[in-house]
Scaffold this motif. Structure first.
Motif: not given
Length: 187
Positions: A137-156
């Protein structure tokens, strides 16, 4: 377009500006004893034409916090914290399915891929089945803020809760830039 930055570093809030393409080489502008990022108002747009420019208000200047301590080490830590907020940020890892759970694991991860790809800041989100049976699994995020927002999603959160029942062991997870595309990448 110029973005206003708010950065938490070493217990204080730093302010600054970022401009230019997020995938461009990074240029950091640090002021002297002057007021702060205002020193760079006349050159920021031109410098940001082909690079990512970060102009930072160091502690005690501009809109940044004014703590009690002003050491060279703390100033360096502030700059490093600011650089950490710039992207892109890559996460990648290997998941080994339990015997008989390969398809269930792939289906579970597929539930994550499409919603994650559509999130703001998601640059790449890929799955790859390796010859050794592991799933990459490989994921690339524009910045740490966007990654942190992704980590807070219900789907994850939902996927992470169900993941252990399909894994043969702990996932191998890494952070850093991965160069090139894995052959056979899938959705």
């Amino acid at each position: 377009m110029t973005e206003n930055l708010l950065i938490d570093a070493a217990g204080i809030r730093l302010t600054g500006l970022a401009a230019g393409p997020v995938d461009g080489p990074v240029l950091v502008l640090l002021h002297g004893l002057g007021p702060g990022v205002a020193d760079f108002a006349g050159v920021l747009a031109e410098l940001a034409a082909d690079r990512r420019v970060l102009a930072l208000d160091l502690r005690g200047h501009g809109g940044s916090g004014r703590p009690d301590a002003y050491t060279l080490e703390l100033l360096c830590d502030d700059v490093l914290a600011a650089l950490d907020t710039l992207g892109p940020v890559a996460l990648y890892g290997f998941l080994t399915p339990k015997d008989g759970h390969r398809e269930q694991l792939l289906d579970l991860l597929a539930e994550l891929v499409e919603p994650s790809r559509s999130r703001p800041g998601s640059l790449v989100y890929r799955l790859h089945e390796q010859e050794d049976g592991r799933i990459f699994l490989y994921e690339l995020w524009a910045n740490r803020e966007d990654l942190a927002a992704h980590h807070a999603t219900q789907v994850l959160k939902d996927v992470l809760e169900r993941l252990p029942e399909h894994l043969a062991g702990a996932p191998e997870v890494y952070e850093g830039q991965l160069y090139g595309e894995p052959a056979g990448s899938r959705g």
